[in-house]
Write a protein that holds these residues in place. Structure first.
Motif, mmCIF file in Angstrom:
data_model
loop_
_atom_site.group_PDB
_atom_site.id
_atom_site.type_symbol
_atom_site.label_atom_id
_atom_site.label_comp_id
_atom_site.label_asym_id
_atom_site.label_seq_id
_atom_site.Cartn_x
_atom_site.Cartn_y
_atom_site.Cartn_z
ATOM 1 N N ILE A 7 0.879 -1.179 0.000
ATOM 2 C CA ILE A 7 0.000 0.000 0.000
ATOM 3 C C ILE A 7 0.911 1.222 0.000
ATOM 4 O O ILE A 7 1.694 1.430 0.937
ATOM 5 C CB ILE A 7 -0.915 0.026 1.235
ATOM 6 N N GLY A 8 0.844 2.011 -1.085
ATOM 7 C CA GLY A 8 1.761 3.133 -1.254
ATOM 8 C C GLY A 8 2.924 2.689 -2.125
ATOM 9 O O GLY A 8 3.860 2.042 -1.654
ATOM 10 N N ILE A 9 2.810 2.968 -3.436
ATOM 11 C CA ILE A 9 3.907 2.595 -4.347
ATOM 12 C C ILE A 9 4.471 3.881 -4.968
ATOM 13 O O ILE A 9 4.369 4.130 -6.162
ATOM 14 C CB ILE A 9 3.479 1.538 -5.401
ATOM 15 N N TYR A 29 -1.049 -0.997 -4.472
ATOM 16 C CA TYR A 29 -2.208 -0.089 -4.484
ATOM 17 C C TYR A 29 -1.716 1.297 -4.098
ATOM 18 O O TYR A 29 -0.888 1.452 -3.198
ATOM 19 C CB TYR A 29 -3.283 -0.555 -3.487
ATOM 20 N N ALA A 57 3.755 1.574 2.821
ATOM 21 C CA ALA A 57 4.856 2.513 2.501
ATOM 22 C C ALA A 57 4.272 3.847 2.058
ATOM 23 O O ALA A 57 4.651 4.412 1.037
ATOM 24 C CB ALA A 57 5.751 1.927 1.419
ATOM 25 N N VAL A 58 3.324 4.334 2.851
ATOM 26 C CA VAL A 58 2.670 5.614 2.526
ATOM 27 C C VAL A 58 3.450 6.758 3.178
ATOM 28 O O VAL A 58 4.269 6.539 4.077
ATOM 29 C CB VAL A 58 1.190 5.624 3.008
ATOM 30 N N THR A 60 4.642 9.910 5.477
ATOM 31 C CA THR A 60 4.437 10.498 6.811
ATOM 32 C C THR A 60 4.997 11.914 6.685
ATOM 33 O O THR A 60 6.123 12.185 7.098
ATOM 34 C CB THR A 60 5.195 9.682 7.881
ATOM 35 N N ALA A 84 -2.080 9.189 6.410
ATOM 36 C CA ALA A 84 -2.024 8.148 5.371
ATOM 37 C C ALA A 84 -1.819 6.768 5.990
ATOM 38 O O ALA A 84 -2.397 5.777 5.519
ATOM 39 C CB ALA A 84 -0.915 8.466 4.369
ATOM 40 N N ASP A 87 -5.107 5.756 7.444
ATOM 41 C CA ASP A 87 -6.006 5.376 6.347
ATOM 42 C C ASP A 87 -5.664 3.971 5.831
ATOM 43 O O ASP A 87 -6.564 3.150 5.600
ATOM 44 C CB ASP A 87 -5.878 6.413 5.214
ATOM 45 N N LYS A 91 -8.014 0.654 5.897
ATOM 46 C CA LYS A 91 -8.361 -0.070 4.665
ATOM 47 C C LYS A 91 -8.043 -1.563 4.791
ATOM 48 O O LYS A 91 -8.763 -2.397 4.239
ATOM 49 C CB LYS A 91 -7.613 0.530 3.469
ATOM 50 N N MET A 136 17.342 7.463 -2.039
ATOM 51 C CA MET A 136 16.942 7.668 -3.435
ATOM 52 C C MET A 136 18.164 7.531 -4.346
ATOM 53 O O MET A 136 19.274 7.869 -3.955
ATOM 54 C CB MET A 136 16.352 9.065 -3.627
ATOM 55 N N LYS A 191 16.045 3.480 13.476
ATOM 56 C CA LYS A 191 15.942 4.114 12.150
ATOM 57 C C LYS A 191 16.251 5.622 12.226
ATOM 58 O O LYS A 191 17.076 6.152 11.485
ATOM 59 C CB LYS A 191 14.537 3.879 11.583
HETATM 60 N N1 LIG Z 1 12.134 8.006 -0.110
HETATM 61 C C1 LIG Z 1 13.064 7.562 0.709
HETATM 62 O O1 LIG Z 1 14.276 7.637 0.432
HETATM 63 C C2 LIG Z 1 12.673 6.889 1.993
HETATM 64 C C3 LIG Z 1 13.633 6.122 2.678
HETATM 65 C C4 LIG Z 1 13.290 5.530 3.871
HETATM 66 C C5 LIG Z 1 12.019 5.740 4.386
HETATM 67 N N2 LIG Z 1 11.115 6.507 3.717
HETATM 68 C C6 LIG Z 1 9.783 6.658 4.288
HETATM 69 O O2 LIG Z 1 8.884 5.877 3.542
HETATM 70 C C7 LIG Z 1 7.592 6.523 3.494
HETATM 71 C C8 LIG Z 1 7.188 6.719 2.052
HETATM 72 O O3 LIG Z 1 8.159 7.554 1.446
HETATM 73 P P1 LIG Z 1 8.198 7.823 -0.123
HETATM 74 O O4 LIG Z 1 9.458 8.583 -0.350
HETATM 75 O O5 LIG Z 1 7.962 6.575 -0.894
HETATM 76 O O6 LIG Z 1 6.938 8.792 -0.278
HETATM 77 P P2 LIG Z 1 6.100 9.072 -1.632
HETATM 78 O O7 LIG Z 1 5.238 10.229 -1.326
HETATM 79 O O8 LIG Z 1 7.014 9.097 -2.803
HETATM 80 O O9 LIG Z 1 5.211 7.769 -1.789
HETATM 81 C C9 LIG Z 1 4.111 7.467 -1.006
HETATM 82 C C10 LIG Z 1 3.031 6.922 -1.888
HETATM 83 O O10 LIG Z 1 1.897 6.644 -1.078
HETATM 84 C C11 LIG Z 1 0.747 7.079 -1.776
HETATM 85 N N3 LIG Z 1 -0.318 7.345 -0.804
HETATM 86 C C12 LIG Z 1 -0.539 8.461 -0.071
HETATM 87 N N4 LIG Z 1 -1.580 8.287 0.747
HETATM 88 C C13 LIG Z 1 -2.048 7.046 0.505
HETATM 89 C C14 LIG Z 1 -3.115 6.293 1.023
HETATM 90 N N5 LIG Z 1 -3.898 6.788 1.999
HETATM 91 N N6 LIG Z 1 -3.327 5.035 0.536
HETATM 92 C C15 LIG Z 1 -2.528 4.539 -0.433
HETATM 93 N N7 LIG Z 1 -1.487 5.206 -0.970
HETATM 94 C C16 LIG Z 1 -1.250 6.443 -0.486
HETATM 95 C C17 LIG Z 1 1.179 8.298 -2.552
HETATM 96 O O11 LIG Z 1 0.324 8.517 -3.656
HETATM 97 C C18 LIG Z 1 2.594 7.912 -2.974
HETATM 98 O O12 LIG Z 1 2.622 7.257 -4.218
HETATM 99 C C19 LIG Z 1 7.750 7.812 4.294
HETATM 100 O O13 LIG Z 1 7.376 7.609 5.611
HETATM 101 C C20 LIG Z 1 9.244 8.075 4.232
HETATM 102 O O14 LIG Z 1 9.704 8.844 5.307
HETATM 103 C C21 LIG Z 1 11.410 7.059 2.511
#
Ligand SMILES: NC(=O)c1ccc[n+]([C@@H]2O[C@H](COP(=O)([O-])OP(=O)(O)OC[C@H]3O[C@@H](n4cnc5c(N)ncnc54)[C@H](O)[C@@H]3O)[C@@H](O)[C@H]2O)c1
Length: 411
Positions: A7-9, A29, A57-58, A60, A84, A87, A91, A136, A191
């Motif tokens: 959930i959250g891609i 999804y 992986a939504v 924060t 998120a 939510d 779900k 990233m 973390k």
């Molecule tokens: N990006 C990084 O390098 C990284 C590394 C470690 C941890 N994180 C953590 O992982 C989490 C996600 O980070 P990210 O960079 O992928 O964020 P992102 O915003 O790129 O991706 C999150 C995805 O979740 C979707 N989303 C939002 N609300 C939703 C919902 N209610 N139901 C389903 N999907 C939903 C968004 O549309 C988005 O595609 C955050 O908590 C972040 O701190 C990120």
């Protein structure tokens, strides 16, 4: 083959789901349309019904202005948003007709899972908190070559689903990582304080860089390399090169949010504020150095790299824009050269005459640990007569371009 749902891609979730999809059946999804060649993108009902494992992986999110790309140490501390995650949990509850193994990846401050999430999840499901140390630009490599995998359970014991999760990870790893198991709260701490250590380390080596500039006859690399080799008492050599400050979507904002935690729990001091404040002043010092060069040579200022590192488009938490902020605050114009930057404001693609360039991106220093040894090539031809300020001290002078090694004041 395990049946896995994400959930959250987004930036993190999609690549991680695709890594799992090399060995397992994976669905994804998202509230926004996403596509993938290996992950089946579907609605939430199918994802929950068809998956035994559900990874969340939504986002924060931090509040506007709390990512570290502009100064924030003067602002009121704030926690991340949790809507998120709540939510996603709701779900899972609403769509599950059988018990699921729910794994939360999203970054939260220590204490959040126990205080805010666990009471919402239907107790028939099992739960782990499993944050990733992933960056990233190297998500898939980091996912299969982690330093450690962090797995949080209610009482910190390796029971039930935690052991199964380790077995699941073993199917995708290229290396043989440590598996660190603790309470939810301990794993939230592992973390986020991992990130604080990195920010503090970068803050310390950049502090030495500042002293090198003030005192003279000091090459910061001579100092930091000697410290990096001091493995008896000081840690390993990573993040021991002075240069641009700590940046990105995680480290600055995590420390900025931890200021809220320090206040909330009345610890009596705020180390995170000190680390982030130092980062801001270091950026300001670098901006002043650029301005002095611009005045001396009567040239405009260009920052080579606006995204927070090479090969990614993201300007979130960018140290380049933090430096740019201070240049602008002093009344000077700044442009950025960056072919990828997702923030197009002030970005140019060519240079028409000589400039003072801040060489913000250095691919080799950023990605060397993944085996990528390639240097950053100029994003546009640097005109003769330009001055390059190289905070990484790697470029060499050419006939018509002057290179200044920021942090080396040996004559
Ligand atoms: N990006 C990084 O390098 C990284 C590394 C470690 C941890 N994180 C953590 O992982 C989490 C996600 O980070 P990210 O960079 O992928 O964020 P992102 O915003 O790129 O991706 C999150 C995805 O979740 C979707 N989303 C939002 N609300 C939703 C919902 N209610 N139901 C389903 N999907 C939903 C968004 O549309 C988005 O595609 C955050 O908590 C972040 O701190 C990120």
């Amino acid at each position: 083959m395990a049946k896995i749902g994400f959930i959250g891609i987004g930036k993190l979730g999609l690549d991680c789901a695709e890594v799992f999809a090399t060995k397992h059946e994976v669905r994804g999804y998202d509230i926004y349309p996403r596509t993938s060649d290996s992950v089946k993108v579907c609605d939430i009902a199918e994802l929950v019904k068809e998956s035994d494992w559900i990874f969340i992986a939504v986002p924060t999110p931090h509040a506007e202005g709390y990512d570290g790309s502009v100064p924030s140490s003067h602002m009121e501390p704030r926690d991340f948003g949790h809507e998120a995650v709540i939510d996603a949990i709701n779900k899972v509850n609403a769509n599950a007709t059988s018990p699921k193994k729910v794994v939360l990846i999203s970054t939260v401050l220590p204490g959040t899972t126990r205080r805010k999430f666990i009471t919402l999840l239907d107790p028939k499901h099992e739960f782990c908190y499993n944050p990733y140390l992933i960056a990233m630009g190297s998500v898939k490599w980091d996912m299969t070559n982690p330093e450690m995998v962090i797995i949080g359970t209610e009482d910190g014991s390796l029971t039930g689903v935690a052991g199964e999760l380790i077995d699941l990870y073993k199917t995708i790893m290229d290396n043989d990582p440590r598996y660190e198991v603790g309470t939810w709260d301990e794993c939230e701490s592992i973390k986020i304080f991992y990130n604080t250590f990195i920010s503090a380390k970068v803050g310390l080596v950049n502090m030495i860089q500042d002293f090198a500039l003030k005192i003279g006859h000091i090459d910061v690399d001579v100092v930091t390399n000697a410290l990096a080799r001091s493995t008896m008492r000081i840690m390993g050599p990573k993040y021991m090169t002075a240069g641009m400050g700590d940046a990105g979507a995680c480290h600055p904002r995590d420390n900025i949010a931890l200021r809220w935690l320090a206040k909330e729990y009345k610890v009596g001091y705020d180390l995170f504020d000190t680390v982030m404040h130092a980062r801001e002043i270091q950026a300001k010092n670098l901006a002043e150095f650029l301005i002095n060069q611009a005045d001396e040579h009567a040239l405009p200022i260009v920052i080579h790299g606006k995204a927070y590192k090479p090969d990614v488009e993201y300007c979130i938490g960018s140290y380049s824009t933090l430096v740019g902020h201070y240049v602008k605050e002093a009344g000077y114009k700044v442009n950025y050269l960056d072919p990828l930057a997702d923030d197009p404001e002030d970005v140019i693609s060519t240079l028409s005459g000589p400039v003072v360039v801040l060489w913000a991106h250095n691919r080799k220093i950023t990605y060397e640990y993944t085996g990528n040894q390639e240097d950053t090539k100029p994003y546009a031809k640097i005109p003769n007569g330009s001055v390059i300020v190289d905070p990484w001290r790697k470029l060499t002078d050419s006939n018509d371009i002057t290179v200044i090694h920021y942090g080396n004041t040996r004559t």
